[in-house]
Design an enzyme around this catalytic site. Sequence first.
Site: not given
Ligand code: 8IG
Length: 265
Positions: A32, A85, A186, A228
Amino acid sequence: MTSATEFAAEAAATLAAATGVDHHDIALVLGSGWGGAADLIGEEVARIDATDIPGFDAHVVPGHHPVFRSLVTPHGKRVLVLGARQHFYQVRDAAKVAHAIRMSAAAGCTQLVLTNGCGSTRPEVGPGSVVLLEDHINFTGATPLEGATFVDMSQVYSPRLRDIARGIDGDLVDGIYIQFTGPQYETPAEVRMAATLGANLVGMSTVLEAIAAREAGMETLGLSLVTNLAAGIGGDTLDHQEVLDTGREAGPRISALLAAIVREM
Ligand code: 8IG
């Protein structure tokens, strides 16, 4: 040869026939936000649908394009860009996740760059930050390895490649990535658990691929774009649009970084 290795060799043979390139040097997995890097790395020699290669099921996630591209750098290095992927949350099969890595190794790649977008547990390492993986935690309960395959994992992410990256951007910080299975993000309690275990990046990829890469003896670099703050760290809720927006905004900067790194590999 294991059956996984044989299947990877079959995929590599199909790749060679379809691209007209029988040997690649460096494999890149673009996660990403990282998709724009290929255009800066080299000239595209061929582009093929991943689904034309044995072992790559059709699947679609916004922001992911299931194509493989064969590039040649100005220095003549052959780069295989894996835009397809297979996430563990989609296929629930670590061998399928590892197949692209094993195909790359069978295609000749001795070096691998794994990139991803992920969440950060550190408020000071927020959205838009690029983090160099120094280690990881496999929290998937799975492995791409079969049988008594005791692969050394004491140095998964190459110190040499990390030094190269830091030479290009001295501000890059290190991080420890934990792979959750996903696809749900999560809970705040799970993020606190991850931090307690020593992780500071949370994601849903990379770790199973890195294990397969170590098995294959590939020199591996891991680069995360923080898209994030992890749940409960930022206060806000998480959504996929935020991930895409951060990736788009960071795209040109991180693509230039990755291209510069590949040039020096
Ligand atoms: I982009 O906050 C992305 N992928 N597990 N947690 C998890 N995977 C992610 C996150 C995240 N942000």
